[in-house]
Motif scaffolding. Sequence first.
Motif, PDB file in Angstrom:
ATOM      1  N   GLY A 155     -71.586   1.091 -15.370  1.00  0.00           N
ATOM      2  CA  GLY A 155     -71.724   0.347 -14.400  1.00  0.00           C
ATOM      3  C   GLY A 155     -73.082  -0.150 -14.037  1.00  0.00           C
ATOM      4  O   GLY A 155     -74.103  -0.035 -14.924  1.00  0.00           O
ATOM      5  N   LEU A 156     -73.414  -0.883 -12.730  1.00  0.00           N
ATOM      6  CA  LEU A 156     -74.797  -1.321 -12.581  1.00  0.00           C
ATOM      7  C   LEU A 156     -75.800  -0.281 -12.499  1.00  0.00           C
ATOM      8  O   LEU A 156     -77.089  -0.554 -12.873  1.00  0.00           O
ATOM      9  CB  LEU A 156     -74.621  -2.133 -11.216  1.00  0.00           C
ATOM     10  CG  LEU A 156     -73.852  -3.182 -11.066  1.00  0.00           C
ATOM     11  CD1 LEU A 156     -74.101  -4.026  -9.746  1.00  0.00           C
ATOM     12  CD2 LEU A 156     -74.524  -4.435 -12.314  1.00  0.00           C
ATOM     13  N   GLY A 157     -75.398   0.824 -12.253  1.00  0.00           N
ATOM     14  CA  GLY A 157     -75.995   2.068 -12.023  1.00  0.00           C
ATOM     15  C   GLY A 157     -76.344   2.685 -13.499  1.00  0.00           C
ATOM     16  O   GLY A 157     -76.850   3.818 -13.342  1.00  0.00           O
ATOM     17  N   GLY A 158     -75.535   2.418 -14.408  1.00  0.00           N
ATOM     18  CA  GLY A 158     -75.894   3.101 -15.883  1.00  0.00           C
ATOM     19  C   GLY A 158     -74.422   3.683 -16.165  1.00  0.00           C
ATOM     20  O   GLY A 158     -73.295   3.263 -15.766  1.00  0.00           O
ATOM     21  N   THR A 159     -74.531   4.874 -16.904  1.00  0.00           N
ATOM     22  CA  THR A 159     -73.207   5.332 -17.565  1.00  0.00           C
ATOM     23  C   THR A 159     -73.209   6.653 -16.977  1.00  0.00           C
ATOM     24  O   THR A 159     -74.058   7.480 -16.988  1.00  0.00           O
ATOM     25  CB  THR A 159     -73.639   5.406 -19.125  1.00  0.00           C
ATOM     26  OG1 THR A 159     -73.890   3.949 -19.485  1.00  0.00           O
ATOM     27  CG2 THR A 159     -72.411   5.988 -19.818  1.00  0.00           C
ATOM     28  N   SER A 160     -71.878   7.125 -16.624  1.00  0.00           N
ATOM     29  CA  SER A 160     -71.540   8.344 -16.362  1.00  0.00           C
ATOM     30  C   SER A 160     -71.822   9.327 -17.427  1.00  0.00           C
ATOM     31  O   SER A 160     -71.800   9.241 -18.296  1.00  0.00           O
ATOM     32  CB  SER A 160     -70.319   8.504 -15.621  1.00  0.00           C
ATOM     33  OG  SER A 160     -69.405   8.495 -16.716  1.00  0.00           O
ATOM     34  N   THR A 161     -72.017  10.620 -16.536  1.00  0.00           N
ATOM     35  CA  THR A 161     -71.866  11.714 -17.565  1.00  0.00           C
ATOM     36  C   THR A 161     -70.285  12.150 -17.975  1.00  0.00           C
ATOM     37  O   THR A 161     -69.457  11.753 -17.134  1.00  0.00           O
ATOM     38  CB  THR A 161     -72.234  13.134 -16.717  1.00  0.00           C
ATOM     39  OG1 THR A 161     -73.521  13.191 -16.472  1.00  0.00           O
ATOM     40  CG2 THR A 161     -72.146  14.288 -17.592  1.00  0.00           C
ATOM     41  N   PRO A 162     -70.036  12.457 -19.317  1.00  0.00           N
ATOM     42  CA  PRO A 162     -68.530  12.351 -19.690  1.00  0.00           C
ATOM     43  C   PRO A 162     -68.119  13.332 -18.881  1.00  0.00           C
ATOM     44  O   PRO A 162     -68.614  14.343 -18.719  1.00  0.00           O
ATOM     45  CB  PRO A 162     -68.939  12.612 -21.266  1.00  0.00           C
ATOM     46  CG  PRO A 162     -70.250  12.084 -21.540  1.00  0.00           C
ATOM     47  CD  PRO A 162     -71.160  12.483 -20.371  1.00  0.00           C
ATOM     48  N   ALA A 163     -66.640  13.073 -18.617  1.00  0.00           N
ATOM     49  CA  ALA A 163     -65.673  14.137 -17.989  1.00  0.00           C
ATOM     50  C   ALA A 163     -64.725  14.267 -19.128  1.00  0.00           C
ATOM     51  O   ALA A 163     -64.042  13.453 -19.805  1.00  0.00           O
ATOM     52  CB  ALA A 163     -64.972  13.873 -16.888  1.00  0.00           C
ATOM     53  N   SER A 164     -64.168  15.402 -19.253  1.00  0.00           N
ATOM     54  CA  SER A 164     -63.122  15.845 -20.221  1.00  0.00           C
ATOM     55  C   SER A 164     -61.969  16.981 -19.917  1.00  0.00           C
ATOM     56  O   SER A 164     -62.396  17.625 -19.059  1.00  0.00           O
ATOM     57  CB  SER A 164     -64.007  16.268 -21.538  1.00  0.00           C
ATOM     58  OG  SER A 164     -64.550  17.558 -21.545  1.00  0.00           O
ATOM     59  N   VAL A 165     -60.826  16.778 -20.555  1.00  0.00           N
ATOM     60  CA  VAL A 165     -59.883  17.988 -20.473  1.00  0.00           C
ATOM     61  C   VAL A 165     -59.203  18.110 -21.946  1.00  0.00           C
ATOM     62  O   VAL A 165     -59.101  17.301 -22.486  1.00  0.00           O
ATOM     63  CB  VAL A 165     -58.756  17.542 -19.232  1.00  0.00           C
ATOM     64  CG1 VAL A 165     -58.169  15.991 -19.929  1.00  0.00           C
ATOM     65  CG2 VAL A 165     -57.966  18.352 -19.121  1.00  0.00           C
ATOM     66  N   THR A 166     -58.848  19.479 -22.234  1.00  0.00           N
ATOM     67  CA  THR A 166     -58.187  19.655 -23.335  1.00  0.00           C
ATOM     68  C   THR A 166     -56.734  20.023 -23.289  1.00  0.00           C
ATOM     69  O   THR A 166     -56.575  20.850 -22.417  1.00  0.00           O
ATOM     70  CB  THR A 166     -58.842  20.889 -24.220  1.00  0.00           C
ATOM     71  OG1 THR A 166     -60.186  20.655 -24.256  1.00  0.00           O
ATOM     72  CG2 THR A 166     -58.052  21.346 -25.121  1.00  0.00           C
ATOM     73  N   VAL A 167     -56.009  19.312 -23.752  1.00  0.00           N
ATOM     74  CA  VAL A 167     -54.456  19.631 -23.570  1.00  0.00           C
ATOM     75  C   VAL A 167     -54.122  20.486 -25.049  1.00  0.00           C
ATOM     76  O   VAL A 167     -54.197  19.975 -26.292  1.00  0.00           O
ATOM     77  CB  VAL A 167     -53.690  18.274 -23.654  1.00  0.00           C
ATOM     78  CG1 VAL A 167     -52.342  18.252 -23.684  1.00  0.00           C
ATOM     79  CG2 VAL A 167     -54.314  17.249 -22.476  1.00  0.00           C
ATOM     80  N   ASN A 168     -53.539  21.415 -24.665  1.00  0.00           N
ATOM     81  CA  ASN A 168     -53.307  22.432 -25.590  1.00  0.00           C
ATOM     82  C   ASN A 168     -51.570  21.970 -25.986  1.00  0.00           C
ATOM     83  O   ASN A 168     -50.789  21.373 -25.132  1.00  0.00           O
ATOM     84  CB  ASN A 168     -53.254  23.840 -25.397  1.00  0.00           C
ATOM     85  CG  ASN A 168     -54.679  24.116 -25.202  1.00  0.00           C
ATOM     86  OD1 ASN A 168     -55.603  23.841 -25.987  1.00  0.00           O
ATOM     87  ND2 ASN A 168     -55.106  24.576 -23.965  1.00  0.00           N
ATOM     88  N   VAL A 169     -51.097  22.832 -27.032  1.00  0.00           N
ATOM     89  CA  VAL A 169     -49.658  22.468 -27.436  1.00  0.00           C
ATOM     90  C   VAL A 169     -48.926  23.906 -27.572  1.00  0.00           C
ATOM     91  O   VAL A 169     -49.657  25.047 -28.050  1.00  0.00           O
ATOM     92  CB  VAL A 169     -49.699  22.029 -28.817  1.00  0.00           C
ATOM     93  CG1 VAL A 169     -48.221  21.469 -29.436  1.00  0.00           C
ATOM     94  CG2 VAL A 169     -50.494  20.531 -28.673  1.00  0.00           C
ATOM     95  N   LEU A 170     -47.792  23.923 -26.890  1.00  0.00           N
ATOM     96  CA  LEU A 170     -46.956  24.914 -27.105  1.00  0.00           C
ATOM     97  C   LEU A 170     -46.308  25.012 -28.603  1.00  0.00           C
ATOM     98  O   LEU A 170     -46.306  24.009 -29.308  1.00  0.00           O
ATOM     99  CB  LEU A 170     -45.912  24.985 -25.908  1.00  0.00           C
ATOM    100  CG  LEU A 170     -46.254  25.111 -24.373  1.00  0.00           C
ATOM    101  CD1 LEU A 170     -45.079  24.891 -23.700  1.00  0.00           C
ATOM    102  CD2 LEU A 170     -46.769  26.414 -24.292  1.00  0.00           C
TER     103      LEU A 170
END
Length: 376
Positions: free
Chosen positions: A4-19
């Motif tokens: 955005g106008l203020g720049g780039t965010s710190t990346p946010a992430s989530v790991t989806v595991n598999v049964l």
Amino acid sequence: TCSGLGGTSTPASVTVNVLPSIAYVSPATGACNSNQVNVTLTANNVTSFRLYINGSATPISVTATNGTGTHTHTGTSPGTLQTYQAVPVNVNGDGPAGTSTIYAPQKCFNYSLSATPSSRTIPIGGTAAYTVTATYIEGLPMEGVAFSVSGVPSGATASFSPSTVIPTTASTLTVNGGTAAAGTYTLTVTSVSQTTLTQRSTTVTLVIAPKPTATISASPNPVAYGAAPTITWSSTGATSCTGTNFATGNAVSGSVAGQAQTSSVTYSVTCSGLGGTSTPASVTVNVLPQQASVTATANGQCDAVTISMTSALATSFKLYVNGSATAVTPNITATNGTGTYIHSGVTQTSLYSYQVIPINTSGNGPSGSATVYIPE
């Protein structure tokens, strides 16, 4: 990541595991008599399985390698249905369970072999027959059993009918003496199952004798009281025959009247020829009871009838009242050919009829009957 106008965010992430994927259960029976089932379990993304056997609440843990685990289920009862349910497991949780059933391995096919009689004696050129029986003991699948025989003397032949059976079944071994010399021979009967090649053997004796043989029969047997049977006899290798309790006239075969019998009589015949004297042949002719003699007498109170019955050779009587299709039970025991029965509860001013059939171990004799009127 957002900009955005203020720049780039710190990346946010989530790991989806598999049964794990659904478990596939593949049971396979072991060899007969092994009492075990080999169970193979497969699934994707799996580290182990919980295996439930026959609905047990307590699972067995099976480690998975490259998606596959195995378990050997021992101590199964032969031929029983086994149920296996497997739940695939990894660090993320459980996958869908899989279920399969299979019948536990049977006992191995087993049978026994026997032959009767143990010995046969025939004249030269005669024929002997033995009953050879393959008796099922246990195990599946069933197998055919083929027969063979050794030790047959030179000049003789042997055959089975049928030559192959499914136990429990008998075959007839027929030995034709042909030109074989007189003597005593041991025949070894062997059987082999057609799949597992299970072999059994037994022995019988064949005696080839040149002496004559004799046979005798009687008809009818048993005979009616006071009647005479017809005695029929025959022989092989004989020049004359003599009889006991009947006359042959030295003939080697024939039929004549026996004795007028009021008791059992044993008729026997012995035949002679170039080979010596035959073993006596005999037949016992039994006698049916004499026709029943029956009397029926009302008592003084006119409320019961005494039925007296007599028949020589009777050991008991059947009593039928007023034409009933069902006899009085139990049968009336005869003592020295006589029996008595009291028919109570009769009705006054009524006519009662009684039919009596005399009985012994040989059969029934002719019936007798009586009637009585019950006055007031």
